[in-house]
Motif scaffolding. Structure first.
Motif, PDB file in Angstrom:
ATOM      1  N   ALA A 194       0.832  -1.208   0.000  1.00  6.65           N
ATOM      2  CA  ALA A 194       0.000   0.000   0.000  1.00  6.65           C
ATOM      3  C   ALA A 194       0.863   1.254   0.000  1.00  6.65           C
ATOM      4  O   ALA A 194       0.587   2.213  -0.721  1.00  6.65           O
ATOM      5  CB  ALA A 194      -0.929  -0.003   1.217  1.00  6.65           C
ATOM      6  N   GLN A 195       1.941   1.243   0.811  1.00  9.59           N
ATOM      7  CA  GLN A 195       2.838   2.399   0.847  1.00  9.59           C
ATOM      8  C   GLN A 195       3.549   2.599  -0.474  1.00  9.59           C
ATOM      9  O   GLN A 195       3.694   3.734  -0.946  1.00  9.59           O
ATOM     10  CB  GLN A 195       3.859   2.226   1.978  1.00  9.59           C
ATOM     11  CG  GLN A 195       3.241   2.326   3.366  1.00  9.59           C
ATOM     12  CD  GLN A 195       4.180   1.885   4.471  1.00  9.59           C
ATOM     13  OE1 GLN A 195       5.235   1.282   4.204  1.00  9.59           O
ATOM     14  NE2 GLN A 195       3.830   2.176   5.709  1.00  9.59           N
ATOM     15  N   LEU A 196       3.983   1.534  -1.103  1.00 10.49           N
ATOM     16  CA  LEU A 196       4.653   1.639  -2.392  1.00 10.49           C
ATOM     17  C   LEU A 196       3.693   2.131  -3.470  1.00 10.49           C
ATOM     18  O   LEU A 196       4.081   2.851  -4.378  1.00 10.49           O
ATOM     19  CB  LEU A 196       5.245   0.278  -2.797  1.00 10.49           C
ATOM     20  CG  LEU A 196       6.448  -0.186  -1.976  1.00 10.49           C
ATOM     21  CD1 LEU A 196       6.777  -1.633  -2.294  1.00 10.49           C
ATOM     22  CD2 LEU A 196       7.653   0.705  -2.224  1.00 10.49           C
ATOM     23  N   ASP A 197       2.423   1.764  -3.339  1.00  9.18           N
ATOM     24  CA  ASP A 197       1.418   2.173  -4.315  1.00  9.18           C
ATOM     25  C   ASP A 197       1.132   3.669  -4.221  1.00  9.18           C
ATOM     26  O   ASP A 197       0.655   4.283  -5.178  1.00  9.18           O
ATOM     27  CB  ASP A 197       0.125   1.378  -4.088  1.00  9.18           C
ATOM     28  CG  ASP A 197      -0.852   1.546  -5.229  1.00  9.18           C
ATOM     29  OD1 ASP A 197      -0.453   1.349  -6.395  1.00  9.18           O
ATOM     30  OD2 ASP A 197      -2.025   1.886  -4.952  1.00  9.18           O
ATOM     31  N   GLU A 198       1.418   4.273  -3.061  1.00 10.33           N
ATOM     32  CA  GLU A 198       1.162   5.699  -2.853  1.00 10.33           C
ATOM     33  C   GLU A 198       2.276   6.578  -3.424  1.00 10.33           C
ATOM     34  O   GLU A 198       2.154   7.801  -3.432  1.00 10.33           O
ATOM     35  CB  GLU A 198       0.987   5.987  -1.356  1.00 10.33           C
ATOM     36  CG  GLU A 198      -0.274   5.375  -0.781  1.00 10.33           C
ATOM     37  CD  GLU A 198      -0.309   5.487   0.730  1.00 10.33           C
ATOM     38  OE1 GLU A 198       0.645   6.052   1.318  1.00 10.33           O
ATOM     39  OE2 GLU A 198      -1.295   5.028   1.335  1.00 10.33           O
ATOM     40  N   ARG A 199       3.370   5.969  -3.885  1.00 11.72           N
ATOM     41  CA  ARG A 199       4.486   6.766  -4.414  1.00 11.72           C
ATOM     42  C   ARG A 199       4.031   7.541  -5.652  1.00 11.72           C
ATOM     43  O   ARG A 199       3.244   7.035  -6.445  1.00 11.72           O
ATOM     44  CB  ARG A 199       5.663   5.862  -4.793  1.00 11.72           C
ATOM     45  CG  ARG A 199       6.358   5.204  -3.621  1.00 11.72           C
ATOM     46  CD  ARG A 199       7.493   4.330  -4.076  1.00 11.72           C
ATOM     47  NE  ARG A 199       7.012   3.307  -4.998  1.00 11.72           N
ATOM     48  CZ  ARG A 199       7.791   2.419  -5.595  1.00 11.72           C
ATOM     49  NH1 ARG A 199       9.082   2.439  -5.406  1.00 11.72           N
ATOM     50  NH2 ARG A 199       7.268   1.512  -6.419  1.00 11.72           N
TER      51      ARG A 199
END
Length: 200
Positions: A194-199
């Motif tokens: 999820a955090q990587l998708d927010e980049r």
């Protein structure tokens, strides 16, 4: 919803139990859902084939499952300190995804089950990471901030979730510690995705 692929091979059911615990952790993270898949067993008879749909359990994995996933949890029983042949056989066929970079930058974790406490859990987990690193995946493990990792008397390692199956049977099931750590690893994998998708 983003899919996290939980891909495993299980002979007696213990690795499947771990897979389901990881899937539970993944499903508890908002915006993420598990996609549980397995691989067909490898036959010693060259002409033997498996049906397209397994008789029970999740469907067989397809290469598009890898391409569509936001992250990957890879699991196998230990075979002499290494992953089972069925899982290795599938991974050996992922050259097109390697060439296209389909998995590069996606998070991944590994999990295993062994028949004996010192039966190669850690070497299996480490060897399972190698093809994932070649694919450019970002490996996540279990940090010692998970207090159960310091107190477990059964499975669980910083390299990934594990289960001590004793007799090779899943009848005894996961210990409370093993289940806790597998769920925690699933949650960590999903949160990382999820955090990587927010980049940007």
């Amino acid at each position: 919803m983003k899919d996290i692929l939980v891909l495993y091979y299980s002979r007696y059911g213990a690795t499947r139990e771990l897979a389901l615990a990881l899937a539970h952790g993944i499903d508890s993270v908002p915006g993420m859902q598990s996609r549980v898949r397995t691989v067909a067993p490898v036959s010693t008879v060259c002409e033997s084939t498996q049906p397209d749909i397994p008789a029970e359990g999740p469907p067989y994995v397809e290469l598009r499952d890898l391409e569509e996933c936001a992250g990957l949890a890879l699991g196998s029983p230990t075979r002499f300190g290494n992953m089972a042949a069925a899982l290795k056989y599938f991974l050996d066929g992922t050259t097109p995804q390697w060439l296209s970079g389909a998995l590069a930058g996606k998070p991944a974790c590994v999990f295993t089950s062994t028949g004996s406490l010192h039966g190669g859990q850690e070497s299996t987990l480490l060897s399972m990471m190698l093809p994932l690193l070649h694919h450019g995946m970002l490996i996540v493990g279990i940090p010692y901030t998970e207090s159960t990792l310091s107190t477990t008397q059964s499975g669980g390692t910083p390299y990934g979730a594990s289960h001590f199956a004793r007799s090779g049977s899943a009848q005894q099931g996961l210990s409370a510690d093993e289940k806790t750590l597998a769920i925690a690893l699933g949650m960590r994998l999903a949160r990382t995705a999820a955090q990587l998708d927010e980049r940007p």
